[in-house]
Design a protein around this motif. Structure first.
Motif, mmCIF file in Angstrom:
data_model
loop_
_atom_site.group_PDB
_atom_site.id
_atom_site.type_symbol
_atom_site.label_atom_id
_atom_site.label_comp_id
_atom_site.label_asym_id
_atom_site.label_seq_id
_atom_site.Cartn_x
_atom_site.Cartn_y
_atom_site.Cartn_z
ATOM 1 N N UNK A 54 -7.469 -3.685 4.015
ATOM 2 C CA UNK A 54 -6.289 -2.619 4.208
ATOM 3 C C UNK A 54 -6.464 -2.457 5.658
ATOM 4 N N UNK A 55 -5.481 -1.231 6.325
ATOM 5 C CA UNK A 55 -5.102 -1.014 6.976
ATOM 6 C C UNK A 55 -5.946 0.279 7.282
ATOM 7 N N UNK A 56 -6.074 0.011 8.359
ATOM 8 C CA UNK A 56 -6.621 2.158 8.510
ATOM 9 C C UNK A 56 -5.433 3.210 8.215
ATOM 10 N N UNK A 57 -5.029 4.465 8.032
ATOM 11 C CA UNK A 57 -4.120 5.195 8.303
ATOM 12 C C UNK A 57 -3.888 5.898 9.236
ATOM 13 N N UNK A 58 -4.957 5.529 9.799
ATOM 14 C CA UNK A 58 -4.897 5.766 11.505
ATOM 15 C C UNK A 58 -4.762 4.888 12.557
ATOM 16 N N UNK A 90 0.464 -0.860 0.223
ATOM 17 C CA UNK A 90 -0.061 -0.030 -0.258
ATOM 18 C C UNK A 90 1.194 1.163 -0.153
ATOM 19 N N UNK A 91 1.385 1.950 -1.374
ATOM 20 C CA UNK A 91 1.806 2.916 -1.269
ATOM 21 C C UNK A 91 1.372 4.442 -0.242
ATOM 22 N N UNK A 92 0.098 4.338 0.037
ATOM 23 C CA UNK A 92 0.140 4.740 0.738
ATOM 24 C C UNK A 92 -0.179 4.927 2.740
ATOM 25 N N UNK A 93 0.212 3.803 2.646
ATOM 26 C CA UNK A 93 0.271 3.449 3.890
ATOM 27 C C UNK A 93 1.812 2.357 4.310
ATOM 28 N N UNK A 94 2.743 2.873 4.337
ATOM 29 C CA UNK A 94 4.401 2.487 4.424
ATOM 30 C C UNK A 94 4.050 1.315 5.305
ATOM 31 N N UNK A 95 4.474 -0.142 4.593
ATOM 32 C CA UNK A 95 4.548 -1.125 5.639
ATOM 33 C C UNK A 95 3.104 -1.956 6.135
ATOM 34 N N UNK A 96 2.828 -1.474 4.951
ATOM 35 C CA UNK A 96 0.738 -2.297 4.816
ATOM 36 C C UNK A 96 1.322 -2.698 4.412
ATOM 37 N N UNK A 104 -6.580 7.274 -10.304
ATOM 38 C CA UNK A 104 -6.485 6.344 -10.972
ATOM 39 C C UNK A 104 -5.652 5.586 -10.338
ATOM 40 N N UNK A 105 -5.113 4.292 -10.222
ATOM 41 C CA UNK A 105 -3.946 3.192 -9.814
ATOM 42 C C UNK A 105 -2.687 4.068 -9.589
ATOM 43 N N UNK A 106 -2.244 4.762 -10.655
ATOM 44 C CA UNK A 106 -0.548 5.554 -11.055
ATOM 45 C C UNK A 106 -1.370 6.931 -10.418
ATOM 46 N N UNK A 107 -1.499 6.975 -9.487
ATOM 47 C CA UNK A 107 -2.417 9.407 -8.633
ATOM 48 C C UNK A 107 -1.796 7.992 -7.717
ATOM 49 N N UNK A 108 -3.030 7.031 -6.970
ATOM 50 C CA UNK A 108 -3.068 7.135 -6.139
ATOM 51 C C UNK A 108 -1.769 6.190 -5.689
ATOM 52 N N UNK A 109 -0.786 5.473 -6.240
ATOM 53 C CA UNK A 109 0.808 4.551 -6.096
ATOM 54 C C UNK A 109 1.751 6.308 -5.694
ATOM 55 N N UNK A 110 1.165 6.821 -6.194
ATOM 56 C CA UNK A 110 2.088 8.377 -5.906
ATOM 57 C C UNK A 110 1.729 9.047 -5.045
ATOM 58 N N UNK A 111 0.331 8.207 -3.893
ATOM 59 C CA UNK A 111 0.599 9.146 -2.687
ATOM 60 C C UNK A 111 1.578 9.089 -1.388
ATOM 61 N N UNK A 112 1.566 10.158 -0.422
ATOM 62 C CA UNK A 112 2.635 9.345 0.185
ATOM 63 C C UNK A 112 2.339 9.090 2.106
ATOM 64 N N UNK A 113 1.040 9.337 1.829
ATOM 65 C CA UNK A 113 0.570 8.973 2.643
ATOM 66 C C UNK A 113 -1.506 9.537 2.873
ATOM 67 N N UNK A 114 -1.961 8.217 2.971
ATOM 68 C CA UNK A 114 -3.600 8.562 3.083
ATOM 69 C C UNK A 114 -4.024 8.874 4.708
#
Length: 358
Positions: A311-315, A287-293, A347-357
């Motif tokens: 998915x794992x909750x970001x908070x 999960x690029x928006x949730x590193x380590x998950x 899009x999948x590409x846009x989501x993959x560039x998230x730093x953190x969700x």
């Protein structure tokens, strides 16, 4: 109609009073959520004195084991004029209370109470009125005319009491007397239905459980009254008893209400539900928006025509843990990143560039 002199608005400095305000708020929240048996003598005295203010003798008091039992002792009664052209007593009490609140508001109108409202009135209202009283009201059969919430009127009664006792506002003597009676009712009983010659009063609950200001229990009824009337809630949502007491994949599969299914799955736990239901894993990805998950995409049950993105909750939760949660996505997704992006409108590409969700 009473007239009150307009005064120049001024800001109340409350910083030195915060310890008292905090204690006062906790005390009144305790009254609102109390599961101690009603003080019947105190409740009857205060209500009897309200009747007296309207020139009526004290009524006959009938106690019931829960708000849900009101239909066993009262006939439905719309608020209408009687044949003698007079309003029923409940309407007169409503007017009495409304006049009192207008009078108290006139005394407070020149004060800037924004800090007090944010710290006291708003949280109390959200917990007591929205979180508890509105949930109880939704369970009741309508048509029993005017009534009051008793202990769960604490949100607005506490507001006026705090301004008087902590901030030193001096009210008109008549308004102060009425407020004192209503405060006594809040501190002594549950819901009440006044009629001309009889007043029905509900006992307080035996159990009242909340989480984050909402009715919630993961082990039994969130509300339980002495007569057995109970309400099961999961994070504020009303659910059947099985969701709390025995959530199973079979019961979930048979449930038609999507909200009830969601609550049952959350109680069971999304990973447990997926394992016990034997759902097929389609694909997984970091999960690029949730590193380590990671993200996991599963087949859902055929009749629901969806897939589940796990998915794992970001908070983090209050205890510091990170909770797994499931999200139903359209059945055409085969890529977890595409499914996650879709949930954010990306899009999948846009989501993959998230730093953190979140």
């Amino acid at each position: 109609m009473r007239r009150h002199q307009r005064r120049e608005s001024r800001r109340i400095e409350v910083s030195e009073s915060w310890p008292e305000i905090t204690r006062f708020t906790a005390e009144w929240l305790g009254h609102a959520l109390s599961t101690v048996g009603a003080d019947r003598a105190a409740a009857e005295e205060a209500i009897g004195r309200l009747y007296g203010l309207l020139g009526k003798p004290p009524p006959e008091f009938v106690w019931i084991g829960s708000p849900g039992a009101v239909g066993e002792v009262l006939e439905p009664s719309p608020v209408t004029l009687r044949s003698d052209g007079k309003w029923p007593l409940a309407s007169r009490i409503a007017t009495l209370i409304s006049d009192m609140r207008q009078g108290l508001d006139a005394y407070l109108g020149h004060l800037d109470l924004s800090e007090v409202d944010r710290a006291v009135r708003v949280p109390l209202r959200e917990t007591v009125r929205t979180g508890v009283a509105d949930r109880i009201r939704a369970e009741l059969t309508t048509g029993y005319g005017l009534y009051w919430y008793g202990q769960q009127d604490a949100d607005w009664v506490a507001h006026y009491e705090l301004c008087q006792q902590i901030l030193g506002v001096q009210y008109d003597q008549d308004d102060a007397e009425r407020l004192l009676l209503l405060a006594q009712i809040v501190q002594s009983c549950g819901w009440w239905w006044p009629r001309d010659t009889v007043c029905v009063i509900a006992e307080r609950p035996l159990a009242l459980r909340t989480a984050e200001g909402k009715l919630h229990s993961d082990s039994g009824p969130a509300l339980l009254y002495p007569d057995g009337w109970a309400v099961h809630c999961w994070r504020g949502a009303r659910v059947p008893a099985w969701v709390i007491e025995n959530p199973t994949v079979e019961a979930i599969a048979a449930e038609s209400n999507i909200e009830v299914r969601r609550c049952a799955i959350e109680h069971l736990g999304w990973p447990n539900y997926i394992e016990q239901a034997g759902l097929r894993l389609i694909d997984r990805a970091d999960d690029p928006g949730n590193p380590g998950c990671e993200l996991r995409l599963y087949e859902d049950r055929p009749q629901w025509k969806t897939r589940i993105l796990l998915a794992v909750n970001g908070s983090a939760e209050r205890d510091g843990t990170r909770r797994w949660y499931g999200l139903r996505v359209p059945p055409w997704f085969d890529d977890p990143l595409e499914a996650a992006g879709w949930s954010y409108g990306l899009t999948a590409h846009q989501y993959s560039r998230l730093l953190r969700r979140t």
